[in-house]
Design an enzyme around this catalytic site. Structure first.
Site, mmCIF file in Angstrom:
data_model
loop_
_atom_site.group_PDB
_atom_site.id
_atom_site.type_symbol
_atom_site.label_atom_id
_atom_site.label_comp_id
_atom_site.label_asym_id
_atom_site.label_seq_id
_atom_site.Cartn_x
_atom_site.Cartn_y
_atom_site.Cartn_z
ATOM 1 N N ARG A 118 0.729 -1.252 -0.040
ATOM 2 C CA ARG A 118 -0.204 0.064 -0.016
ATOM 3 C C ARG A 118 0.798 1.316 -0.032
ATOM 4 N NH1 ARG A 118 -5.034 -1.981 3.957
ATOM 5 N NH2 ARG A 118 -5.890 -3.324 2.492
ATOM 6 N N LYS A 140 4.266 11.332 -11.459
ATOM 7 C CA LYS A 140 3.335 10.580 -12.165
ATOM 8 C C LYS A 140 4.060 9.363 -12.328
ATOM 9 C CE LYS A 140 0.843 13.756 -14.727
ATOM 10 N NZ LYS A 140 0.358 14.523 -16.234
ATOM 11 N N GLU A 182 11.708 17.148 -24.518
ATOM 12 C CA GLU A 182 11.062 17.765 -23.430
ATOM 13 C C GLU A 182 11.718 18.912 -22.837
ATOM 14 O OE1 GLU A 182 8.204 16.526 -22.190
ATOM 15 O OE2 GLU A 182 8.083 14.619 -22.829
ATOM 16 N N LYS A 224 9.285 22.920 -14.371
ATOM 17 C CA LYS A 224 8.323 21.579 -13.989
ATOM 18 C C LYS A 224 8.175 21.627 -12.625
ATOM 19 C CE LYS A 224 6.866 16.912 -14.675
ATOM 20 N NZ LYS A 224 7.207 15.688 -15.357
ATOM 21 N N GLU A 234 -2.915 17.693 -11.014
ATOM 22 C CA GLU A 234 -3.394 18.143 -12.573
ATOM 23 C C GLU A 234 -4.905 18.248 -12.421
ATOM 24 O OE1 GLU A 234 -3.276 16.562 -17.107
ATOM 25 O OE2 GLU A 234 -1.413 16.318 -15.853
ATOM 26 N N ARG A 239 -1.010 22.240 -14.814
ATOM 27 C CA ARG A 239 0.010 20.978 -15.144
ATOM 28 C C ARG A 239 -0.297 20.566 -16.424
ATOM 29 N NH1 ARG A 239 2.069 16.325 -11.162
ATOM 30 N NH2 ARG A 239 3.651 15.279 -12.500
ATOM 31 N N ASN A 243 1.864 19.122 -21.063
ATOM 32 C CA ASN A 243 1.497 18.054 -22.063
ATOM 33 C C ASN A 243 1.463 18.609 -23.553
ATOM 34 O OD1 ASN A 243 0.910 15.645 -20.363
ATOM 35 N ND2 ASN A 243 -0.699 16.607 -19.876
ATOM 36 N N HIS A 246 1.822 16.359 -26.711
ATOM 37 C CA HIS A 246 1.760 14.998 -26.284
ATOM 38 C C HIS A 246 0.405 14.323 -26.738
ATOM 39 C CE1 HIS A 246 5.049 15.898 -23.756
ATOM 40 N NE2 HIS A 246 4.993 14.921 -22.997
ATOM 41 N N HIS A 250 1.323 11.009 -28.100
ATOM 42 C CA HIS A 250 0.970 9.696 -27.802
ATOM 43 C C HIS A 250 0.153 9.081 -28.864
ATOM 44 C CE1 HIS A 250 1.008 10.907 -23.156
ATOM 45 N NE2 HIS A 250 2.052 10.958 -23.611
ATOM 46 N N HIS A 263 9.542 8.416 -27.446
ATOM 47 C CA HIS A 263 8.622 9.489 -26.859
ATOM 48 C C HIS A 263 8.947 10.660 -27.473
ATOM 49 C CE1 HIS A 263 5.747 11.403 -24.378
ATOM 50 N NE2 HIS A 263 6.788 12.093 -23.778
#
Length: 359
Positions: A118, A140, A182, A224, A234, A239, A243, A246, A250, A263
């Site tokens: 957990r 993330k 990036e 960032k 987000e 935030r 992206n 992206h 993606h 990527h």
């Protein structure tokens, strides 16, 4: 050059220093005295840095696990194998995981740490430029699904990020160029000063000028960190600006099965698509368009593995996690250093953009 991501009780430091990886055991013993460690890396990094890994293992209560290298392995099966290893390593809830590798290793290790018993602490030791300036900070964590990228994951911030630019010495030219996407992206979302820095130093960073690249990494981390501090989960829209490129990118990655295009390579194409979208929607003044174009036009566009199908690219966008209530959201540059979120861009505009960019 140290900085921090200030998010309350889960704030964490970022150590940016050439050669700092040699000090990892000392740093961990100070921050996590008496703890057990589990290190996850990939086969490429394990081979390149076998001597360094042996040194760490001799100084820490550390067990290591190696996974295959590549985005195509960022899946449930590989993630499950990490958990199997952790469960068989006599760890407890005070143990600490170490992600030693690029974005794929960092994402999977962080997600495993988020759910193991957990939740346990983990640290990031990024070895690629992409991970150094982007994926290692922010918390993330995720794995991919056949239907899309990063669709299964959790927010789980690291307790420490250790950025050693000397790892870039063994990075392939293709991986370095991909990771730079990036940093380059932050020039369009990090304010006018960041835009000016990238505009002035673009070629110097690509040629690995050590001092300028170090400054670029620091500035990129700062951009960032500042955004994450204001919108950790987000939920405020800020935030999401990270992206930029992206949504298009993606879809490209999925189209090429998460294996034939890196990527960052997809992000370059995504930035070009976002800029073309801004032009078609007339969101920029002529002066701003010319200034942004002066930088976008200097991007060296990576080769695509094959011809694309614009209809498929558009279809795959709806599986992107940035979609809200079935509506696409695009991050679009409007001023030097500033981008905005635009929902409900007409389908015909996106199809026109794809036709122009990929013709």
């Amino acid at each position: 050059m140290n900085l921090a991501v200030n998010i309350g009780e889960k704030s964490y430091p970022i150590i940016l220093e050439p050669g700092c990886a040699q000090k990892l055991p000392e740093i961990l013993q100070q921050r996590f005295p008496g703890k057990k460690f589990v290190l996850i890396t990939n086969r490429t990094i394990a081979a390149l840095y076998a001597k360094l890994l042996n040194s760490w293992e001799s100084q820490l209560d550390l067990k290591s696990f190696t996974v295959p290298d590549g985005e195509m392995y960022k899946n449930i099966e590989t993630w499950s194998s990490i958990l199997d290893f952790m469960l068989g390593s006599s760890l407890d809830r005070t143990s600490v995981a170490i992600a030693f590798g690029g974005g794929v290793v960092g994402d999977m290790t962080g997600f495993a740490a988020a759910v193991f018993l957990r939740g346990i602490d983990y640290i990031q030791v990024p070895t690629t430029l992409l991970a150094m300036v982007d994926s290692s900070i922010g918390g993330k964590t995720a794995i991919d699904h056949p239907l899309g990228k990063n669709l299964i994951g959790a927010f789980h911030p690291p307790r420490l990020v250790l950025v050693d630019p000397q790892f870039l010495d063994t990075l392939s030219p293709r991986e370095f160029f991909s990771g730079y996407a990036e940093l380059f992206k932050h020039g369009f979302v990090g304010g006018r000063e960041m835009f000016k820095f990238v505009q002035k130093n673009h070629e110097s960073m690509l040629s690995k000028n050590a001092d300028i690249l170090l400054e670029g990494i620091y500035k990129s981390l700062s951009v960032k960190a500042n955004i994450v501090e204001q919108d950790q989960f987000e939920t405020k829209g800020l935030r999401a600006l990270l992206n930029l490129g992206h949504t298009f990118g993606h879809s490209l990655e999925r189209f090429f099965n998460f294996g034939d295009i890196l990527h960052g390579e997809a992000v370059y194409w995504g930035i070009k698509c976002a800029f073309e979208t801004a032009k078609q929607l007339k969101l920029m003044t002529p002066e701003n368009e010319a200034t942004i174009d002066s930088l976008v036009s200097r991007m060296k566009m990576p080769n695509l593995p094959g011809a694309i199908d614009p209809k498929k690219i558009y279809e795959y966008m709806f599986m992107d996690k940035k979609t809200e209530s079935g509506r696409l959201r695009f991050i679009i540059p409007v001023e030097p250093g500033k981008s905005v979120i635009i929902p409900d861009v007409p389908k015909e505009v996106i199809q026109s953009v794809l036709s122009i960019v990929f013709s």
